[in-house]
Write a protein that holds these residues in place. Structure first.
Motif, PDB file in Angstrom:
ATOM      1  N   LEU A   1       0.623  -1.221   0.053  1.00  0.00           N
ATOM      2  CA  LEU A   1      -0.012  -0.153   0.080  1.00  0.00           C
ATOM      3  C   LEU A   1       0.845   1.199  -0.060  1.00  0.00           C
ATOM      4  O   LEU A   1       0.592   2.201  -0.582  1.00  0.00           O
ATOM      5  N   VAL A   2       2.035   1.119   0.717  1.00  0.00           N
ATOM      6  CA  VAL A   2       2.798   2.344   0.717  1.00  0.00           C
ATOM      7  C   VAL A   2       3.244   2.803  -0.405  1.00  0.00           C
ATOM      8  O   VAL A   2       3.802   4.007  -0.724  1.00  0.00           O
ATOM      9  N   GLU A   3       3.302   1.936  -1.517  1.00  0.00           N
ATOM     10  CA  GLU A   3       3.783   2.394  -2.723  1.00  0.00           C
ATOM     11  C   GLU A   3       2.918   3.257  -3.544  1.00  0.00           C
ATOM     12  O   GLU A   3       3.401   3.891  -4.542  1.00  0.00           O
ATOM     13  N   ASP A   4       1.645   3.402  -3.124  1.00  0.00           N
ATOM     14  CA  ASP A   4       0.911   4.209  -3.707  1.00  0.00           C
ATOM     15  C   ASP A   4       0.357   5.418  -2.835  1.00  0.00           C
ATOM     16  O   ASP A   4      -0.533   5.382  -1.872  1.00  0.00           O
ATOM     17  N   GLU A   5       0.963   6.429  -3.366  1.00  0.00           N
ATOM     18  CA  GLU A   5       0.910   7.646  -2.613  1.00  0.00           C
ATOM     19  C   GLU A   5      -0.420   8.245  -2.637  1.00  0.00           C
ATOM     20  O   GLU A   5      -1.021   8.421  -1.443  1.00  0.00           O
ATOM     21  N   SER A   6      -1.143   8.108  -3.534  1.00  0.00           N
ATOM     22  CA  SER A   6      -2.501   8.755  -3.588  1.00  0.00           C
ATOM     23  C   SER A   6      -3.460   7.832  -2.932  1.00  0.00           C
ATOM     24  O   SER A   6      -4.192   8.456  -1.986  1.00  0.00           O
ATOM     25  N   LEU A   7      -3.379   6.668  -2.955  1.00  0.00           N
ATOM     26  CA  LEU A   7      -4.117   5.880  -1.933  1.00  0.00           C
ATOM     27  C   LEU A   7      -3.814   5.884  -0.457  1.00  0.00           C
ATOM     28  O   LEU A   7      -4.826   5.925   0.528  1.00  0.00           O
ATOM     29  N   MET A   8      -2.712   6.035  -0.261  1.00  0.00           N
ATOM     30  CA  MET A   8      -2.417   6.393   1.159  1.00  0.00           C
ATOM     31  C   MET A   8      -3.038   7.681   1.686  1.00  0.00           C
ATOM     32  O   MET A   8      -3.464   7.725   2.707  1.00  0.00           O
ATOM     33  N   LYS A   9      -2.982   8.741   0.850  1.00  0.00           N
ATOM     34  CA  LYS A   9      -3.676   9.857   1.223  1.00  0.00           C
ATOM     35  C   LYS A   9      -5.071   9.700   1.426  1.00  0.00           C
ATOM     36  O   LYS A   9      -5.704  10.222   2.525  1.00  0.00           O
ATOM     37  N   LEU A  10      -5.646   9.001   0.369  1.00  0.00           N
ATOM     38  CA  LEU A  10      -7.248   8.890   0.572  1.00  0.00           C
ATOM     39  C   LEU A  10      -7.559   7.757   1.833  1.00  0.00           C
ATOM     40  O   LEU A  10      -8.478   8.172   2.533  1.00  0.00           O
ATOM     41  N   ILE A  11      -6.777   7.033   2.153  1.00  0.00           N
ATOM     42  CA  ILE A  11      -7.149   6.214   3.326  1.00  0.00           C
ATOM     43  C   ILE A  11      -6.913   6.722   4.519  1.00  0.00           C
ATOM     44  O   ILE A  11      -7.594   6.618   5.372  1.00  0.00           O
ATOM     45  N   SER A  12      -5.874   7.603   4.513  1.00  0.00           N
ATOM     46  CA  SER A  12      -5.463   8.456   5.711  1.00  0.00           C
ATOM     47  C   SER A  12      -6.681   9.363   5.935  1.00  0.00           C
ATOM     48  O   SER A  12      -7.467   9.561   6.952  1.00  0.00           O
ATOM     49  N   GLN A  13      -7.307  10.186   4.842  1.00  0.00           N
ATOM     50  CA  GLN A  13      -8.072  10.970   5.091  1.00  0.00           C
ATOM     51  C   GLN A  13      -9.569  10.408   5.409  1.00  0.00           C
ATOM     52  O   GLN A  13     -10.300  11.071   6.008  1.00  0.00           O
TER      53      GLN A  13
ATOM     54  N   PRO B   1       6.839 -12.166  -2.716  1.00  0.00           N
ATOM     55  CA  PRO B   1       8.167 -11.432  -3.193  1.00  0.00           C
ATOM     56  C   PRO B   1       7.774  -9.792  -3.163  1.00  0.00           C
ATOM     57  O   PRO B   1       8.799  -9.101  -2.944  1.00  0.00           O
ATOM     58  N   ARG B   2       6.617  -9.531  -3.319  1.00  0.00           N
ATOM     59  CA  ARG B   2       6.302  -8.068  -3.360  1.00  0.00           C
ATOM     60  C   ARG B   2       7.019  -7.111  -2.246  1.00  0.00           C
ATOM     61  O   ARG B   2       7.215  -6.147  -2.382  1.00  0.00           O
ATOM     62  N   ASN B   3       6.923  -7.958  -1.059  1.00  0.00           N
ATOM     63  CA  ASN B   3       7.288  -7.129   0.150  1.00  0.00           C
ATOM     64  C   ASN B   3       8.860  -6.949   0.055  1.00  0.00           C
ATOM     65  O   ASN B   3       9.309  -5.992   0.519  1.00  0.00           O
ATOM     66  N   MET B   4       9.546  -7.441  -0.701  1.00  0.00           N
ATOM     67  CA  MET B   4      11.019  -7.464  -1.025  1.00  0.00           C
ATOM     68  C   MET B   4      11.232  -6.052  -1.599  1.00  0.00           C
ATOM     69  O   MET B   4      12.421  -5.293  -1.160  1.00  0.00           O
ATOM     70  N   LYS B   5      10.465  -5.451  -2.321  1.00  0.00           N
ATOM     71  CA  LYS B   5      10.572  -4.121  -2.815  1.00  0.00           C
ATOM     72  C   LYS B   5      10.625  -2.914  -2.224  1.00  0.00           C
ATOM     73  O   LYS B   5      11.248  -1.783  -2.366  1.00  0.00           O
ATOM     74  N   ILE B   6      10.046  -3.200  -0.947  1.00  0.00           N
ATOM     75  CA  ILE B   6      10.092  -2.097   0.071  1.00  0.00           C
ATOM     76  C   ILE B   6      10.971  -2.134   1.230  1.00  0.00           C
ATOM     77  O   ILE B   6      10.569  -3.201   2.267  1.00  0.00           O
ATOM     78  N   PRO B   7      11.723  -1.535   1.324  1.00  0.00           N
ATOM     79  CA  PRO B   7      12.480  -1.365   2.707  1.00  0.00           C
ATOM     80  C   PRO B   7      11.608  -1.318   4.130  1.00  0.00           C
ATOM     81  O   PRO B   7      11.119  -0.137   3.832  1.00  0.00           O
ATOM     82  N   PRO B   8      11.342  -2.157   4.658  1.00  0.00           N
ATOM     83  CA  PRO B   8      10.453  -2.086   5.901  1.00  0.00           C
ATOM     84  C   PRO B   8      10.610  -0.814   6.755  1.00  0.00           C
ATOM     85  O   PRO B   8       9.325  -0.241   7.127  1.00  0.00           O
ATOM     86  N   ARG B   9      11.640  -0.353   6.870  1.00  0.00           N
ATOM     87  CA  ARG B   9      11.789   0.950   7.872  1.00  0.00           C
ATOM     88  C   ARG B   9      11.020   2.086   7.182  1.00  0.00           C
ATOM     89  O   ARG B   9      10.236   2.861   7.661  1.00  0.00           O
ATOM     90  N   ASP B  10      11.318   2.250   5.869  1.00  0.00           N
ATOM     91  CA  ASP B  10      10.492   3.329   5.020  1.00  0.00           C
ATOM     92  C   ASP B  10       9.162   3.020   4.925  1.00  0.00           C
ATOM     93  O   ASP B  10       8.278   4.225   5.069  1.00  0.00           O
TER      94      ASP B  10
END
Ligand code: B12
Length: 451
Positions: A243-255, A279-288
């Motif tokens: 989910l964090v890869e999608d900035e616009s969805l992140m904004k919407l879910i937060s709002q 494997p998709r989890n690999m693309k995202i550094p967990p701390r970020d």
């Protein structure tokens, strides 16, 4: 005709059995809605009620996950001794139908809504079949609001739970949902969801959406979050890490008022991610990822599975350090558990690594298989060590010190989990189980609920 819908209680020996904030069983309130109107229906959740075996029910229907199965069977046998007809449903009977049938007059495999009315009619006319299974997945526009009136006044934290979608497009090796319901992803009409939410708003502004993966269909998720924003709930649910890869969805879910998400980080090892089919989890550094959630005011309830094949004795400390350093708001650390019907179970069976079929042990707090990178005892000790340290004041203060809006959920949650962990290690029977008796079949020894 009278139907008693029952959820078996959790053992006071496991952390969920000790947690004070209980959630109502949505499976049962949903089935109650689909029960014909001329049938009297009651719900008994053993986590908050005592079961009355002499309540005059003609039919008792029990929902059960795998770790509740032994208790469900005890309850079923006890009613059957009194000649009451028993129906078993839920994840365990759906994946172990033969076993469940030896304790029931009939079982339901998979979803219940579409066939429940027919099953009741068959029971009424004394022609129950042994197995009921809906071949076609339920069209979710046919869902009706659950009978929450039947659980009002019971000691739940709140009754505001709702389901909006079913299924998950991911293919995680360990997951029961995709094993049972496949990867199909179904959604409810937005208007029906909004109507139900308007009713729920009268109860509380806090809401738990039980869905397994709220963003399985992005277009739907965008519309849902847009429709939820004006309702001003403070809500929590489950979503995948990407989910964090999608900035616009992140904004919407937060709002839309999302304050907390249960997120399957699963592991810090790339080899494990590959083995578990994530494997998709690999693309995202967990701390970020944690930082992104926090930047949007969303607290993270992370899940790390312990004991995957590439885990070693060092994994526990790495996970704790990660949680403390990235200020994870809350976490659970389930021990890998090969639930029936999952690809994981098939693999471990092939490899001759399943150690027990005592379902009491399948609560994700016990080791039920032979791990690769450590011994059974090391895995169990690592689990105890990690929980004890994560729920220590030192860790709690370090993690939730930097306050953002989700503190109102994660403050009480950390304290609640900490107290439950302590009680689990020194179990006192929770209120409904005041009368103690030893359950001789359970390996957990002191699980002592009474008939
Ligand atoms: C919300 C949830 C919880 C909540 C609330 C549980 C509750 N009181 O209901 C909490 C957070 C407490 C929880 C905890 C756990 N959970 Co949980 N949970 C879920 C989740 C995400 C949704 C459940 C839900 O409400 N579904 C909505 C209802 C409407 O659907 P349903 O329950 O499937 O019921 C339908 C059918 O199954 C069927 N049905 C079900 N019962 C019956 C009974 C009869 C008689 C009939 C006719 C039909 C029927 O009809 C219903 C309508 O179609 C599910 C995943 C899922 N998709 O179901 C996991 C799930 C059920 N949980 C699971 C597990 C393992 C756990 C834990 C043991 C894990 C852990 N270590 O934390 C704990 C312990 C449980 C506890 N003590 O309460 C597993 C169960 C696997 C298994 N084989 O048993 C699941 C499937 C998750 C997974 N991906 O594997 N859980």
């Amino acid at each position: 005709m009278k139907v008693n819908l029952i959820a078996p209680g959790w053992s006071p020996k496991n952390i969920w059995g000790q947690i004070k904030f209980k959630f109502p069983p949505l499976s049962l309130t949903t089935l109650a809605t689909f029960t014909p109107e001329d049938v009297e229906v009651v719900i008994t959740d053993e986590n908050v009620d005592e079961i009355n075996f002499e309540d005059g029910a003609d039919l008792v229907a029990i929902t059960t996950m795998t770790p509740q199965a032994n208790r469900a069977y005890q309850i079923a046998d006890e009613f059957r001794r009194r000649k009451v007809k028993i129906i078993l449903g839920g994840f365990h009977p759906s994946t172990m139908p033969e076993e469940a049938l030896s304790h029931a007059d009939a079982i339901v495999v998979g979803e219940g809504e579409g066939l429940w009315g027919r099953l009741i009619e068959d029971a009424r006319n004394l022609r129950l079949k042994r197995v009921y299974r809906d071949r076609v997945p339920l069209d979710l526009s046919k869902l009706k609001p659950p009978r929450r009136d039947l659980i009002r006044g019971k000691s739940y934290l709140f009754t505001n739970t709702i389901q909006v979608t079913r299924g998950c497009p991911l293919r995680c090796e360990f997951c029961s949902v995709t094993s049972l319901f496949g990867r199909s992803y179904r959604t409810r009409p937005i208007q029906a969801v909004v109507d139900e939410l308007m009713e729920l708003k009268r109860e509380s502004i806090f809401l738990f959406i039980v869905d397994d993966n709220l963003i399985g269909n992005k277009v739907y998720a965008e519309r849902l979050f847009g429709a939820m924003e004006p309702l001003k709930f403070k809500w929590a649910s489950h979503a995948p890490l990407h989910l964090v890869e999608d900035e616009s969805l992140m904004k919407l879910i937060s709002q839309s008022g999302c304050f907390a998400l249960f997120v399957g980080f699963e592991t810090l090892s790339r080899e494990n991610l590959s083995l578990m089919g994530k494997p998709r989890n690999m693309k995202i550094p967990p701390r970020d990822a944690v930082k992104k959630f926090h930047d949007h005011g969303i607290g993270v309830l992370a899940s790390f599975i312990l004991g995957y094949d590439h885990d070693t004795k060092d994994s526990f400390k790495r996970i704790l350090d990660f949680c403390n350093e990235s200020r994870i708001d809350g976490a659970i650390f389930p021990i890998l558990t090969p639930y029936p019907g999952t690809p994981l179970r098939k693999r471990l069976e092939r490899e001759g690594r399943i150690l027990t079929d005592d379902w009491d042990m399948y609560d994700m707090e016990h080791v039920t298989f032979r791990p690769m990178g450590m011994s059974v005892d090391e895995l169990k000790e690592g689990y105890e060590w990690l929980n004890a340290n994560f729920l220590s004041w030192t860790s709690i203060l370090k993690r939730i010190f930097k306050v953002h809006r989700s503190i109102q959920i994660f403050g009480p949650m950390n304290i609640g989990f900490r107290s439950a962990w302590k009680r689990r290690n020194n179990p006192q029977p929770p209120l409904p189980f005041k009368h103690i008796r030893l359950h001789k079949h359970s390996r957990l020894g002191k699980d002592t609920r009474k008939f």
